[in-house]
Structure formats: structure tokens, C-alpha cells
Design a protein around this motif. Structure first.
Motif, PDB file in Angstrom:
ATOM      1  N   GLU A 245      -5.368  -8.283   7.388  1.00  0.00           N
ATOM      2  CA  GLU A 245      -5.788  -7.891   6.042  1.00  0.00           C
ATOM      3  C   GLU A 245      -5.312  -8.889   4.993  1.00  0.00           C
ATOM      4  OE1 GLU A 245      -5.935  -3.932   4.723  1.00  0.00           O
ATOM      5  OE2 GLU A 245      -5.620  -3.065   6.713  1.00  0.00           O
TER       6      GLU A 245
ATOM      7  N   ARG B 245      -0.503   4.401   1.423  1.00  0.00           N
ATOM      8  CA  ARG B 245      -1.842   4.777   0.998  1.00  0.00           C
ATOM      9  C   ARG B 245      -2.855   3.936   1.771  1.00  0.00           C
ATOM     10  NH1 ARG B 245       0.792   3.392  -4.065  1.00  0.00           N
ATOM     11  NH2 ARG B 245       1.828   5.225  -4.921  1.00  0.00           N
ATOM     12  N   ALA B 246      -4.126   4.265   1.643  1.00  0.00           N
ATOM     13  CA  ALA B 246      -5.164   3.479   2.300  1.00  0.00           C
ATOM     14  C   ALA B 246      -5.192   2.064   1.716  1.00  0.00           C
ATOM     15  CB  ALA B 246      -6.525   4.147   2.105  1.00  0.00           C
ATOM     16  N   SER B 247      -5.374   1.074   2.587  1.00  0.00           N
ATOM     17  CA  SER B 247      -5.474  -0.310   2.139  1.00  0.00           C
ATOM     18  C   SER B 247      -6.861  -0.515   1.533  1.00  0.00           C
ATOM     19  CB  SER B 247      -5.253  -1.267   3.313  1.00  0.00           C
ATOM     20  OG  SER B 247      -3.960  -1.079   3.840  1.00  0.00           O
ATOM     21  N   VAL B 248      -6.896  -0.763   0.220  1.00  0.00           N
ATOM     22  CA  VAL B 248      -8.182  -0.860  -0.476  1.00  0.00           C
ATOM     23  C   VAL B 248      -8.143  -2.013  -1.474  1.00  0.00           C
ATOM     24  CG1 VAL B 248      -8.692   1.597  -0.264  1.00  0.00           C
ATOM     25  CG2 VAL B 248      -7.440   0.758  -2.269  1.00  0.00           C
TER      26      VAL B 248
ATOM     27  N   ASP C 231       0.808  -1.223   0.000  1.00  0.00           N
ATOM     28  CA  ASP C 231       0.000   0.000   0.000  1.00  0.00           C
ATOM     29  C   ASP C 231       0.840   1.271   0.000  1.00  0.00           C
ATOM     30  OD1 ASP C 231       0.893   0.234   2.625  1.00  0.00           O
ATOM     31  OD2 ASP C 231      -1.073  -0.122   3.529  1.00  0.00           O
TER      32      ASP C 231
END
Length: 381
Positions: free
Chosen positions: A89, A49-52, A46
Motif C-alpha cells: 500500500e 481504521r480501513a486504509s483509504v 490508519d
């Protein structure tokens, strides 16, 4: 394919919006596998950055956290605080996608987590090295015990290990105790347009890649004053050495002849190569040299390093010229030959277009899929 192939998680050290060799390699492999009916996701770091989970050009991409410990007490405490949620995650990604194989590209923090998840969940792993073990100017593998240990464990436990060149394979065996390593080179998308003619106007040399010491762009700048003042140099890319390169160009009075074009899209790189008169790969070290393939695909002659990866697949005098870039006069002489001899220009351009046909993404994926588990390739226990 009828969709019965394994579900493949391509675990890449980096991906879009970053632009580079491993990002493009992973994207092309993902598209080729999807076209054959495989279920494919890209799992990548990531990078703060946001984990998406999202879609990037038709490919499902998960950006996952990969914290690693550092030697400082604060770093250890930070790691212990972050690692439980990070691994949750990764575990959720496994439960959601149910991969049959984890295919790691460019081993880094991504590989550490893939190896841990694979061992705990008994998922087969394939490790593909793209030169990350020795191309880093900051010697990350020399400084990180975690990465060295994890890579050795991953190589021992992998279903298969591939490398993009013999040099990369030799490094994996010599420093990380790898056993059998298969050579799977890079690929390139070849355009449908035919060969072009050399241009009569101002000649332009093009170099592209990360602006780091190992890439040897400083060597190219040192050679430029030995060429006609009507020859210009365009450099595509960004990196930690950009200001040093700009400074050296100013010192040599080359401000008007050297242009720094910055990073650009893959299509932009190919267009820049098609607009150039010769593409140069002046690397001190280079695991493979995908720039050579891109230049061949663009129909532009190549002058490449004789002390690194391109020497393993460029045939000197047939589809490129090989030269030691550490010798400015030799480098300038090779460039001058290509720029002044239209017959040689055409010969090298035609040779490159013939050779590049062997480096298709279909051929690359043909090699990869033989390493994946399948009905006739049972998963080792």
C-alpha cells in the motif's frame, strides 16, 4: 508558486479525526503548501481504521497500515503476515502520487515505513520532530528497538532534520546521534479581533492538552486551593490521567471549581481561551508549548512552566510569567498576580499579541521549503 515546486507527502503520525498538536501542525502546513502551488498529500497511520484515500478539508489524505513487530512469537508471526500487504500500500501510494520528498512529522511507525520506502525508492526525506522522543509517558522509544533503530537511520539519511525547540533538538543529538538540527517552531493562526479587557466576574483559569503526567495538570489542581474560592479551573482535553485528576480534585473538595471539558475542536479551544482569564501551561516536560501561541492569539495572558519548552520563547514579565509548576505556592502566586492586577493582565496580553505575530504558518513553511529539493537544491545521491 507556479506549481513547479516539489510534490510533498507529509507523513504524519496521526491526523483527522484525531485532534492534537501534530494533527493541526500537519494540516496547517498542508494548506499553506497548497496555497503556494505545491502538490501535497498527507500520509498517516490508519490506526486500525480501513486504509483509504480521501479528502479532508481540501487536503488529500491516505490512511496507511504500519504494522511493527513485537517481542512475542505471536507478535512476530502477525507482523510477518501483515507487512507485505502493508508495504504494498505504501508502494502504491508512491506510484500514484510520485512524491519528490517525504516529510515525516512526529516519527513513529509512520517514520519507519517512510524511511524504508524512501531508501528503496531513492526519495529524499525530511524529518521533523515534535517532541515524540521524550514526551511519551509510556517510554515507547525506551521499549521499542525498532523505533530507536529506525529513527537513528532516518536522522542519518535525512536531507534535513528539524525540531520544534532547542530541547527537542538536544534530545535528538544526545540520544539518537543526530547531526545538524534546524529549529522550526510551531505556528498559529492569529485572529483579526483586537485586545479585550479583563473580566470583573468569576475568574477562570484554563489549561489544555493531553491529560498525561508530563503535562502537569495535577500540579495545577494542587495549586488551586491556594487561590480564592471564586477562581475556577477549566481543563480541555482527554488522556490516561483523567480519572486520577478527577479523583484528586474530589479529594481536595474542588468538584465545583474544576471542570473537565473533554476534547474539543481547534476553534473550540481558541474560544475557551478567549473566554478564560488566564491560560496555564504547567508541564513537567513540554517540547514546545503550542498552547502558549493559542493563548496569545486569543488575547489571554499566559502563565507557563519555566522547566520546559515555553521557557525558550516566553519572555518572563513581558508576554507571560514563567514559574516552576512543581512549586504550588509559586504557581498559585503567579496566577494570583495576573488575576488581581489588571495592569499586569493588560501588559501580558498585549505582549503576547505582539510576540505571536512572529509565529505564522507562512513563516513555518518558509523554513520547511528551504529543506525540500528544488532547481537550486539538488537531491543528494
Amino acid at each position: 508558486m507556479d506549481g513547479s515546486g516539489p510534490r510533498v507527502a507529509l507523513v504524519s503520525s496521526s491526523y483527522f479525526p484525531d485532534i492534537g498538536g501534530v494533527e493541526q501542525h500537519t494540516a496547517q502546513v498542508a494548506r499553506e503548501l497548497l496555497g503556494r502551488g505545491y502538490a501535497v498529500e498527507v500520509w498517516t497511520v490508519d490506526r486500525g481504521r480501513a486504509s483509504v484515500r480521501t479528502q479532508v478539508q481540501g487536503v488529500t489524505v491516505r490512511y496507511l497500515p504500519t504494522p511493527l513487530p513485537t517481542l512475542s512469537p505471536r507478535g512476530v508471526v502477525s507482523f510477518l503476515r501483515k507487512v507485505p500487504s502493508a508495504f504494498r500500500e505504501w508502494a502504491w501510494a508512491r506510484r500514484d502520487f510520485h512524491p519528490d520528498v517525504l516529510h515525516v512529522h512526529c516519527f513513529g511507525p509512520n517514520g519507519v515505513y517512510a524511511e524504508a520506502l524512501g531508501r528503496l525508492s531513492r526519495i529524499p526525506r525530511v524529518v521533523s520532530s515534535h517532541g515524540e522522543t521524550y514526551m511519551d509517558d509510556h517510554d515507547v522509544y525506551g521499549r521499542s528497538l525498532v523505533l530507536r533503530t529506525a529513527l537513528r537511520a532516518a536522522l542519518r539519511g535525512a536531507r534535513a532534520v528539524t525540531a520544534c525547540s532547542p530541547e527537542v533538538a538536544a534530545d535528538l543529538r544526545a540520544r539518537f546521534d543526530a547531526g545538524e538540527v534546524r529549529i522550526v517552531p510551531n505556528g498559529v493562526t492569529t485572529p483579526a479581533s483586537g485586545p479585550r479587557e479583563p473580566r470583573a466576574e468569576r475568574r477562570v483559569i484554563l489549561a489544555a492538552g493531553r491529560l498525561e503526567h508530563n503535562k502537569g495538570f495535577d500540579l495545577l489542581i494542587e495549586a488551586l486551593p491556594l487561590l480564592s474560592e471564586h477562581v475556577g479551573l477549566d481543563i480541555v482535553g482527554s488522556g490516561s490521567q483523567e480519572e486520577a485528576l478527577r479523583s484528586r480534585a474530589r479529594e481536595l473538595g474542588l468538584e465545583e471549581r474544576v471542570r473537565f471539558l473533554g476534547p474539543t475542536s481547534p476553534s473550540g479551544v481558541l474560544q475557551a481561551m478567549a473566554d478564560a482569564d488566564v491560560v496555564v501551561v504547567p508541564s513537567r516536560k513540554e517540547p514546545f508549548g503550542i498552547v502558549v501561541l493559542e493563548a496569545w492569539a486569543a488575547g489571554t495572558p499566559v502563565v507557563a512552566t519555566s522547566v520546559a519548552g515555553p521557557a525558550s520563547f516566553v519572555t518572563d514579565g513581558q508576554d507571560g510569567l514563567l514559574v516552576d509548576p512543581r512549586d504550588p505556592r509559586a504557581l498559585a502566586g503567579a496566577l494570583q498576580r495576573v488575576l488581581e492586577d489588571d495592569g499586569l493582565w493588560r501588559s501580558l496580553a498585549s505582549g503576547g499579541r505582539r510576540t505571536v505575530r512572529r509565529y505564522t504558518w507562512s513563516a513555518v513553511v518558509d523554513e520547511y521549503v528551504t529543506t525540500y529539493p528544488g532547481p537550486d537544491r539538488p537531491t543528494p545521491v
